[in-house]
Design a protein around this motif. Structure first.
Motif, short mmCIF file in Angstrom:
data_model
loop_
_atom_site.label_atom_id
_atom_site.label_comp_id
_atom_site.label_asym_id
_atom_site.label_seq_id
_atom_site.Cartn_x
_atom_site.Cartn_y
_atom_site.Cartn_z
N SER A 31 58.08 41.41 65.38
CA SER A 31 58.28 42.63 64.92
C SER A 31 58.17 43.71 65.72
O SER A 31 58.90 44.79 65.46
CB SER A 31 57.40 42.66 63.35
OG SER A 31 56.33 43.05 63.93
N SER A 32 57.26 43.41 66.71
CA SER A 32 57.19 44.67 67.53
C SER A 32 58.53 44.68 68.78
O SER A 32 58.42 45.69 69.49
CB SER A 32 55.85 44.64 68.35
OG SER A 32 55.80 43.45 69.17
N GLY A 33 59.28 43.64 68.72
CA GLY A 33 60.29 43.55 69.59
C GLY A 33 59.94 43.23 70.96
O GLY A 33 60.66 43.25 72.05
N ILE A 34 58.65 42.69 71.28
CA ILE A 34 58.17 42.11 72.67
C ILE A 34 58.78 40.90 72.66
O ILE A 34 58.48 39.86 71.77
CB ILE A 34 56.77 42.33 72.76
CG1 ILE A 34 56.24 43.62 72.64
CG2 ILE A 34 56.23 41.72 73.93
CD1 ILE A 34 54.76 43.81 72.36
N SER A 35 59.28 40.52 74.00
CA SER A 35 59.62 39.08 74.15
C SER A 35 58.33 38.28 74.70
O SER A 35 57.55 38.62 75.46
CB SER A 35 60.52 39.11 75.50
OG SER A 35 60.71 37.69 75.86
N PHE A 36 58.17 37.29 73.91
CA PHE A 36 56.91 36.30 74.13
C PHE A 36 57.06 34.70 74.22
O PHE A 36 56.07 34.27 74.35
CB PHE A 36 56.09 36.52 72.64
CG PHE A 36 56.43 36.08 71.48
CD1 PHE A 36 56.50 34.62 71.17
CD2 PHE A 36 57.49 36.75 70.72
CE1 PHE A 36 57.19 34.16 70.09
CE2 PHE A 36 58.22 36.24 69.53
CZ PHE A 36 58.00 35.13 69.21
N GLN A 37 58.40 34.53 74.41
CA GLN A 37 58.56 33.04 74.30
C GLN A 37 58.14 32.29 75.48
O GLN A 37 57.36 31.27 75.15
CB GLN A 37 60.16 33.05 74.40
CG GLN A 37 60.95 33.26 72.94
CD GLN A 37 62.42 33.33 73.18
OE1 GLN A 37 63.13 33.14 74.14
NE2 GLN A 37 62.89 33.39 72.03
N LYS A 38 58.07 32.67 76.59
CA LYS A 38 57.24 32.09 77.85
C LYS A 38 55.71 31.87 77.77
O LYS A 38 55.39 30.80 77.93
CB LYS A 38 57.71 32.57 78.91
CG LYS A 38 59.26 32.31 79.39
CD LYS A 38 59.65 32.93 80.85
CE LYS A 38 60.87 32.77 80.99
NZ LYS A 38 61.45 33.44 82.26
#
Length: 197
Positions: A31-38
Motif C-alpha cells: 500500500s505504500s507503493g514501495i517495490s519489495f519483491q526481491k
C-alpha cells in the motif's frame, strides 16, 4: 521494509503467527507503493501458511510470486514443493520435500517445527482412522524408517504382530465427566425435602 516483528516471531518460535504477520506486512508495504519483491521472504511466508495448514493462502501466495523470483530462489520452490505434496496428500512426498533441500538458517527452525507438528498430526490421524495398520504404511505416514516408526508407535502403546508385520492401534481412553447441573441439584433437593416433610 521493517521485518522486526517477523524476526521476533521466528526467534521466539511463534511459528503459528508467521503467515499472518507476513500477510499484514506485505499489505502495508504494497500500500505504500514501495517495490519489495526481491527482498521479500517468500519462502518463510509460504512456510508460515503451511505450518498452520492454510493451503489456500499458500496457493494464493504462490500464484502471486513473480516468475523471476520462482526461477532465482530455490528455497521458494522447495517450500512450494511441500505445499504441493500437502495438497494431494502425498505424506511421504512431504517428508521427501522437507529433507530434500538444504534450508537456510532463517527457514530451518520453521521447517523443523513443521515436520514435528506434521508427524504428530499424522500420528493422530492414524489413531483415529485405523485399528490395525501395516508397519510399511505407518512408516510412510510418519516419514520414518520401518524400525523407527515401529519404535515410535510402540512407545505410544501400540502392539506389533511380528509375523504379519501389522500394528494394532491403541485408542486413547475416553474420559467423560458428568457435570452436575445446579438446577437439577436444586430440584433434587426440593424433591427430597418434599418427601421428608
Amino acid at each position: 521494509m521493517d521485518l522486526l516483528e517477523l524476526q521476533d516471531a521466528l526467534a521466539s518460535k511463534s511459528f503459528q503467527r508467521i503467515g499472518e504477520i507476513c500477510d499484514e506486512l506485505m499489505l502495508q508495504v504494497a500500500s505504500s507503493g514501495i517495490s519489495f519483491q526481491k527482498e521479500w521472504p517468500y519462502s518463510i511466508h509460504l512456510l508460515g501458511h503451511l505450518y498452520v495448514n492454510d493451503l489456500n493462502s499458500a496457493r494464493f501466495l504462490w500464484k502471486s510470486i513473480p516468475s523471476g523470483i520462482k526461477e532465482s530462489q530455490a528455497e521458494v520452490v522447495a517450500a512450494w514443493k511441500i505445499g504441493q505434496c500437502l495438497w494431494i496428500r502425498d505424506y511421504a512426498g512431504v517428508y521427501a520435500a522437507i529433507r530434500g533441500f538444504n534450508w537456510s538458517p532463517e527457514a530451518l527452525g520453521l521447517v523443523t517445527a513443521f515436520e514435528e507438528s506434521y508427524t504428530k498430526r499424522n500420528f493422530q490421524l492414524l489413531v483415529s482412522a485405523y485399528s490395525t495398520i501395516s508397519v510399511t504404511d505407518t512408516a510412510q505416514f510418519l516419514g520414518m524408517s520401518e524400525d523407527d516408526a515401529t519404535n515410535y508407535v510402540l512407545q505410544h502403546g501400540w502392539t506389533l504382530d511380528s509375523t504379519s508385520r501389522m500394528l494394532s492401534v491403541r485408542k486413547p481412553e475416553i474420559i467423560t465427566e458428568q457435570k452436575l447441573d445446579s438446577s437439577k441439584l436444586q430440584r433434587l433437593t426440593e424433591y427430597v425435602f418434599h418427601l421428608e416433610h
